[in-house]
Design an enzyme around this catalytic site. Structure first.
Site, PDB file in Angstrom:
ATOM      1  N   ASP A  30       0.889  -1.031   0.132  1.00  0.00           N
ATOM      2  CA  ASP A  30       0.064   0.126   0.033  1.00  0.00           C
ATOM      3  C   ASP A  30       0.782   1.371   0.012  1.00  0.00           C
ATOM      4  OD1 ASP A  30      -3.140   0.420   0.943  1.00  0.00           O
ATOM      5  OD2 ASP A  30      -1.872   2.157   1.187  1.00  0.00           O
ATOM      6  N   SER A  95     -11.976   2.975  -1.570  1.00  0.00           N
ATOM      7  CA  SER A  95     -11.629   3.886  -2.193  1.00  0.00           C
ATOM      8  C   SER A  95     -11.563   3.404  -3.840  1.00  0.00           C
ATOM      9  CB  SER A  95     -10.215   4.505  -1.791  1.00  0.00           C
ATOM     10  OG  SER A  95      -9.362   3.220  -1.741  1.00  0.00           O
ATOM     11  N   HIS A 100     -10.073  -5.180  -2.947  1.00  0.00           N
ATOM     12  CA  HIS A 100      -8.644  -5.547  -2.359  1.00  0.00           C
ATOM     13  C   HIS A 100      -8.822  -5.601  -1.264  1.00  0.00           C
ATOM     14  CE1 HIS A 100     -10.111  -1.148  -2.581  1.00  0.00           C
ATOM     15  NE2 HIS A 100      -9.213  -0.681  -1.515  1.00  0.00           N
TER      16      HIS A 100
END
Lengths: 114, 114
Positions: A30, A95, A100
């Site tokens: 990330d 988002s 994910h």
């Protein structure tokens, strides 16, 4: 999905910091980490949200969890502990609309989980 | 596992507040809810942690996520949003050593997730 940032990672148009890959999933760090280890595991096939999984996707969905466990092993946090998080839709803070799984570890995680 | 509280729920020795059940998973309300909707989804088969899943468990692992999505629909939070969380081992705060997915929704979730 030509405009999906995660699909662009799968097809190589964007190069993430990849930590694991197999035929079904891709895992990469990330860019805004919330823990010493913070990796995203995504299905290579575009699926927008958990709501869009159907019964025939069970094995692919499971591959996200198996991929997370494998990365945790690789990163040395399997025994100490780790948390997997999937956000679905707005109130959860999703988002990017390509499923994910967040894998977080390397520190003590708090409760509640957000 | 005769001493596992979640196995006792699966075999009927303890009666949870069940919201969904199929051949692979059982879902019931958390007794210490952290959100307006807080449900646990467990595999009916005893598996201690995510680390104990093997490749042949992919479909069962996926059934946890499919079960969560189904319960979210049932509870009316599929569109507004929900978060799924699985804790593995001590630093993540895993309390019962039988895999359980936390489904949380009905409020805005914060970041980081604990």
């Amino acid at each position: 999905m030509t405009d999906c940032v995660f699909c662009k990672m799968v097809n190589g148009e964007i190069k993430p910091d990849t930590v694991y890959e197999d035929e079904r999933v891709l895992a990469f760090r990330d860019t805004n980490p919330q823990a010493p280890v913070h990796v995203l595991v995504i299905p290579k096939r575009h699926i927008a949200t958990l709501n869009d999984l159907d019964e025939s996707d069970a094995e692919l969905a499971g591959a996200l969890l198996l991929g997370a466990a494998r990365v945790a092993q690789q990163e040395g946090i399997a025994d100490s502990g780790y948390r997997t998080v999937i956000n679905c839709n707005n109130e959860a803070g999703q988002s990017v609309y390509h499923i994910h799984l967040h894998l977080l570890g390397g520190r003590r995680m708090r409760w509640p989980p957000g």
